[in-house]
Design a protein around this motif. Sequence first.
Motif, PDB file in Angstrom:
ATOM      1  N   PRO A   1       4.070  -5.235   3.386  1.00 49.82           N
ATOM      2  CA  PRO A   1       5.117  -5.797   2.519  1.00 49.82           C
ATOM      3  C   PRO A   1       6.336  -6.236   3.320  1.00 49.82           C
ATOM      4  CG  PRO A   1       5.004  -3.398   2.310  1.00 49.82           C
ATOM      5  CD  PRO A   1       3.824  -3.809   3.126  1.00 49.82           C
TER       6      PRO A   1
ATOM      7  N   ASP B   1      10.599  -7.704   3.009  1.00 53.44           N
ATOM      8  CA  ASP B   1      11.819  -7.585   2.209  1.00 53.44           C
ATOM      9  C   ASP B   1      12.163  -8.956   1.630  1.00 53.44           C
ATOM     10  OD1 ASP B   1      14.178  -6.946   1.023  1.00 53.44           O
ATOM     11  OD2 ASP B   1      15.163  -6.224   2.849  1.00 53.44           O
TER      12      ASP B   1
ATOM     13  N   ARG C   1      10.688  -4.839  -1.657  1.00 51.46           N
ATOM     14  CA  ARG C   1       9.428  -5.063  -0.952  1.00 51.46           C
ATOM     15  C   ARG C   1       8.394  -5.749  -1.839  1.00 51.46           C
ATOM     16  NH1 ARG C   1       9.868  -2.760   3.808  1.00 51.46           N
ATOM     17  NH2 ARG C   1      11.244  -0.963   4.104  1.00 51.46           N
ATOM     18  N   LEU C   2       7.828  -6.825  -1.293  1.00 53.73           N
ATOM     19  CA  LEU C   2       6.714  -7.535  -1.925  1.00 53.73           C
ATOM     20  C   LEU C   2       5.712  -7.917  -0.836  1.00 53.73           C
ATOM     21  CD1 LEU C   2       8.473  -9.993  -4.435  1.00 53.73           C
ATOM     22  CD2 LEU C   2       7.121  -7.975  -5.022  1.00 53.73           C
ATOM     23  N   ALA C   3       4.493  -8.201  -1.260  1.00 51.26           N
ATOM     24  CA  ALA C   3       3.504  -8.710  -0.311  1.00 51.26           C
ATOM     25  C   ALA C   3       4.002 -10.033   0.272  1.00 51.26           C
ATOM     26  CB  ALA C   3       2.158  -8.908  -1.003  1.00 51.26           C
TER      27      ALA C   3
ATOM     28  N   LYS D   1       5.100  -5.691  -9.759  1.00 48.76           N
ATOM     29  CA  LYS D   1       4.836  -5.104  -8.440  1.00 48.76           C
ATOM     30  C   LYS D   1       3.365  -4.773  -8.256  1.00 48.76           C
ATOM     31  CE  LYS D   1       9.378  -3.143  -7.484  1.00 48.76           C
ATOM     32  NZ  LYS D   1      10.142  -1.909  -7.196  1.00 48.76           N
TER      33      LYS D   1
ATOM     34  N   ASN E   1       1.323  -7.031  -6.112  1.00 45.25           N
ATOM     35  CA  ASN E   1       2.203  -7.923  -5.351  1.00 45.25           C
ATOM     36  C   ASN E   1       3.154  -7.164  -4.436  1.00 45.25           C
ATOM     37  OD1 ASN E   1       1.376 -10.498  -6.399  1.00 45.25           O
ATOM     38  ND2 ASN E   1       2.337  -9.925  -8.323  1.00 45.25           N
ATOM     39  N   ASP E   2       2.905  -5.850  -4.280  1.00 44.07           N
ATOM     40  CA  ASP E   2       3.789  -5.065  -3.434  1.00 44.07           C
ATOM     41  C   ASP E   2       3.201  -4.764  -2.073  1.00 44.07           C
ATOM     42  OD1 ASP E   2       1.829  -3.382  -4.207  1.00 44.07           O
ATOM     43  OD2 ASP E   2       3.123  -1.796  -4.996  1.00 44.07           O
ATOM     44  N   GLY E   3       2.028  -5.379  -1.765  1.00 45.51           N
ATOM     45  CA  GLY E   3       1.426  -5.201  -0.458  1.00 45.51           C
ATOM     46  C   GLY E   3       0.526  -3.993  -0.350  1.00 45.51           C
ATOM     47  N   THR E   4       0.347  -3.211  -1.452  1.00 44.84           N
ATOM     48  CA  THR E   4      -0.461  -1.997  -1.386  1.00 44.84           C
ATOM     49  C   THR E   4      -1.891  -2.215  -1.817  1.00 44.84           C
ATOM     50  OG1 THR E   4       0.256  -1.382  -3.609  1.00 44.84           O
ATOM     51  CG2 THR E   4       1.544  -0.545  -1.755  1.00 44.84           C
TER      52      THR E   4
END
Length: 414
Positions: free
Chosen positions: A273, A275, A298-300, A399, A402-405
């Motif tokens: 993710p 910033d 934080r987002l992807a 999120k 789309n939060d990279g997780t």
Amino acid sequence: MPGRERVMRMSVELPLWRALAGYRVLATVYAVGLFASAHEEFTRPWLAVAYFALLVVWTLATLPRVANAAACTKGFLAADLTIALAGVLLTPVADAHERVQAGGPTLPSIWTAGAVLAFAIKGGWRWAALASTLVAVANLVERGSPARDTVHNVILVWVASIAIGYVVEVARASERTLARALEIEAATRERERLARDIHDSVLQVLAMVQRRGAVIGGEAAELGRLAGEQEVALRTLVSGGLVPAPRVPEDAAEGAVVRVVGEAGEPDGGGGPVDLRALLAPYAGARVSLAEPGAPVRLAPAAAREVAAAVGAALDNVREHAGEQARAWILVEDEPDEVIVTVRDDGPGIPEGRLAQAEGEGRLGVALSIRGRLRDLGGSAGLISVPGQGTEVELKVPKAGNDGTDVRGKAEQR
């Protein structure tokens, strides 16, 4: 940005092949167990032992052959069915006549059904009908007469194999249809992404050249006129162009193959993710104020870039429609379940019906550059405009995904 091809495979018949492999092993154990429990009743037990030795070796050695449709060749199917039929026809020779007439099991017993099911999974109901018919003839020859239990078993295998073959054919057709639908969806999304990029770059430049040429006059005016014509032609192409024809899905051994095009340099996960504040900071200036949280938002990477591009498109609209002297404010809110970015200006606002008219004219700044981007992220874009009181664009991005997780899981579902 040049795209790269990503290949996804899907197959509904792979579980059937795995089940068939397991069935063949269990059926072999069952057939050997039947013989071991009654071997003293056989007139030629050595013949049965030789057959079961061949059956065990063949079953274990050919497990890779029933792993998928490509490995299960016609030659293998023919040899497999031959071994099953040979076992059925050898039963009266190896076993006692009284046991055969009483309806005793054949040497391969239920293993024969595995050979027929391989035909059904590989070639559909027609192949299954052929294999089950041959097994039926062999069973009738082995028994010597069409007894009730023999006919019952023959019909059961015949109906079951044909039904499974038909289901496999339907599943393959549905699989190909789904693969084509996914490729059409992927092609549509790619066209919309390209249209957004074109709007954010080429169309903006052509519009600026047209305006500046008209102001300067002379040869620049002619250049501006040509730029205006190209802008109209390009907008028409972007708004009404055909969806690129997808590649024909392949019905390979592992299932239907779907090829989709994504952005180059974008792995399935998209990296860690980032910033969002860092991507929005360049937009701040003398007439654009940025209000953001003190902690990272934080987002992807892909999601953050799309949100930042949508904010840039909103600011472009402010400069184009509200004038260079209009002020704008960007507010970033990091909520537990979503990220909200609001872009507000103090311009004259948008008259009612103007957005629909602009979209009909091929001016897709709001439709593609803003709403299209948020829609692809699973979010939404709301626009509130009151004539004389400015315009407010609210971008909401969930999120989840789309939060990279869990971006990799989302990419595979596409």
